[in-house]
Write a protein that holds these residues in place. Structure first.
Motif, PDB file in Angstrom:
ATOM      1  N   UNK A 169       0.834  -1.201   0.000  1.00  0.00           N
ATOM      2  CA  UNK A 169       0.000   0.000   0.000  1.00  0.00           C
ATOM      3  C   UNK A 169       0.869   1.253   0.000  1.00  0.00           C
ATOM      4  N   UNK A 170       2.006   1.179   0.694  1.00  0.00           N
ATOM      5  CA  UNK A 170       2.882   2.342   0.813  1.00  0.00           C
ATOM      6  C   UNK A 170       4.075   2.230  -0.127  1.00  0.00           C
ATOM      7  N   UNK A 171       4.123   1.154  -0.916  1.00  0.00           N
ATOM      8  CA  UNK A 171       5.306   0.898  -1.723  1.00  0.00           C
ATOM      9  C   UNK A 171       6.342   0.083  -0.964  1.00  0.00           C
ATOM     10  N   UNK A 172       6.023  -0.269   0.282  1.00  0.00           N
ATOM     11  CA  UNK A 172       6.920  -1.091   1.109  1.00  0.00           C
ATOM     12  C   UNK A 172       6.222  -2.393   1.475  1.00  0.00           C
ATOM     13  N   UNK A 173       7.014  -3.409   1.875  1.00  0.00           N
ATOM     14  CA  UNK A 173       6.440  -4.596   2.492  1.00  0.00           C
ATOM     15  C   UNK A 173       6.029  -4.242   3.915  1.00  0.00           C
ATOM     16  N   UNK A 174       4.991  -4.892   4.391  1.00  0.00           N
ATOM     17  CA  UNK A 174       4.592  -4.660   5.773  1.00  0.00           C
ATOM     18  C   UNK A 174       5.626  -5.297   6.705  1.00  0.00           C
ATOM     19  N   UNK A 175       5.699  -4.767   7.937  1.00  0.00           N
ATOM     20  CA  UNK A 175       6.551  -5.360   8.979  1.00  0.00           C
ATOM     21  C   UNK A 175       6.029  -6.749   9.322  1.00  0.00           C
ATOM     22  N   UNK A 176       6.877  -7.624   9.929  1.00  0.00           N
ATOM     23  CA  UNK A 176       6.380  -8.942  10.351  1.00  0.00           C
ATOM     24  C   UNK A 176       5.506  -8.849  11.602  1.00  0.00           C
ATOM     25  N   UNK A 193       8.024  -4.634  20.661  1.00  0.00           N
ATOM     26  CA  UNK A 193       6.590  -4.912  20.509  1.00  0.00           C
ATOM     27  C   UNK A 193       5.922  -5.209  21.847  1.00  0.00           C
ATOM     28  N   UNK A 194       6.735  -5.571  22.861  1.00  0.00           N
ATOM     29  CA  UNK A 194       6.179  -5.869  24.186  1.00  0.00           C
ATOM     30  C   UNK A 194       6.294  -4.680  25.125  1.00  0.00           C
ATOM     31  N   UNK A 200       7.625   3.772  20.143  1.00  0.00           N
ATOM     32  CA  UNK A 200       8.715   2.815  19.920  1.00  0.00           C
ATOM     33  C   UNK A 200       8.254   1.674  19.018  1.00  0.00           C
ATOM     34  N   UNK A 201       7.029   1.232  19.228  1.00  0.00           N
ATOM     35  CA  UNK A 201       6.469   0.161  18.391  1.00  0.00           C
ATOM     36  C   UNK A 201       6.375   0.636  16.934  1.00  0.00           C
ATOM     37  N   UNK A 202       5.880   1.837  16.757  1.00  0.00           N
ATOM     38  CA  UNK A 202       5.744   2.384  15.396  1.00  0.00           C
ATOM     39  C   UNK A 202       7.110   2.513  14.732  1.00  0.00           C
ATOM     40  N   UNK A 203       8.110   2.944  15.495  1.00  0.00           N
ATOM     41  CA  UNK A 203       9.454   3.104  14.939  1.00  0.00           C
ATOM     42  C   UNK A 203      10.043   1.749  14.566  1.00  0.00           C
TER      43      UNK A 203
END
Ligand code: SAH
Length: 242
Positions: A169-176, A193-194, A200-203
């Motif tokens: 959607x953004x021209x990138x692969x999504x994060x895992x 992520x925890x 921090x999660x977004x980054x």
């Protein structure tokens, strides 16, 4: 209501897998319709012939332009008409989004060696490929196009279908992604992520999206660059200005 009409020699293949799960529920609820039309119904001879041998010789059979044209003309109503062919323009998420925002699509499925080329000179048809490999027929390619469109229709996927974070959607692969248990076969879910720290999660997600795109799909990364994209004219410009 988004309307798909499929021109095929195998109408029983539809809706097939799209009768299940989210697409199936949306179909039952009337968010979209799926009408499969048999190309053979537009044959004019008593043998119901739809194909003939290739001009110039060679193996296989070619779908006849006159029969194809009659089938297209019977259903044409201003919706875009797509033909599934490995010679077509590769399908992109941007094209899928455009189709999903429109009234639907008419999708022509090939078999054998494909279509008499003159159909593309005499009817407005968009030739679409789903990838650089060869299928035995266009039906599964049509299902791929329809699945990609239907999941974007309003209400079909709920919040997830805003889809802005999705791969491509953004021209990138999504994060895992990860889910419980936090530790599995000695592998922990990444600490960020925890952390519960949304910034921090977004980054972390953004960084993984970028590194994974760069390593797995340098072709996509080349277009995306550092948030800049190559404009059609070749001039560099900021992506958010497009
Ligand atoms: N002789 C053709 C291939 C025919 S394959 C060629 O080499 O170009 C038979 C049918 O399968 C095609 O007419 C098309 O409808 C479908 N098909 C095969 N590969 C496809 C792909 N990558 N994308 C979309 N449709 C495909």
């Amino acid at each position: 209501m988004w309307r798909a009409t499929i021109l095929t020699l195998y109408p029983d293949m539809f809706p097939g897998p799209l009768g299940h799960s989210l697409a199936g529920r949306a179909l039952a609820e009337g968010s979209w319709t799926c009408e499969a039309v048999n190309i053979r119904d537009f044959s004019t001879d008593r043998h119901r012939t739809v194909d003939d041998t290739p001009a110039g010789g060679g193996p296989g059979m070619v779908l006849k332009a006159d029969v194809l044209a009659a089938s297209i003309d019977a259903v044409a109503d201003g919706r875009p008409c797509l033909a599934m062919t490995p010679r077509g323009r590769p399908l992109t998420q941007a094209r899928v989004r455009g189709l999903a925002e429109g009234p639907g699509a008419i999708i022509l499925c090939g078999r054998f060696e494909g279509f008499d080329e003159r159909i593309f000179q005499r009817r407005a048809i968009e030739e679409v490929s789903i990838g650089d490999y060869v299928l035995s027929g266009g039906e599964m390619a049509a299902l791929v196009v329809m699945d990609a469109c239907v999941r974007l229709l309003p209400g079909v996927m709920g919040a997830a279908s805003s889809g802005v974070e999705e791969s491509h959607e953004s021209g990138l692969l999504e994060h895992p992604h990860y889910t419980r248990p936090a530790l599995w076969e000695g592998l922990a879910i990444p600490e960020a992520l925890r952390s519960g720290d949304h910034a921090r999660i977004a980054a972390w997600r953004r960084a993984r999206s970028e590194t994974d795109t760069r390593s797995r799909r340098p072709d996509l990364w080349g277009h995306h660059g550092d948030g800049r994209v190559q404009s059609p004219s070749g001039a560099r410009q900021k992506k958010n200005e497009e």
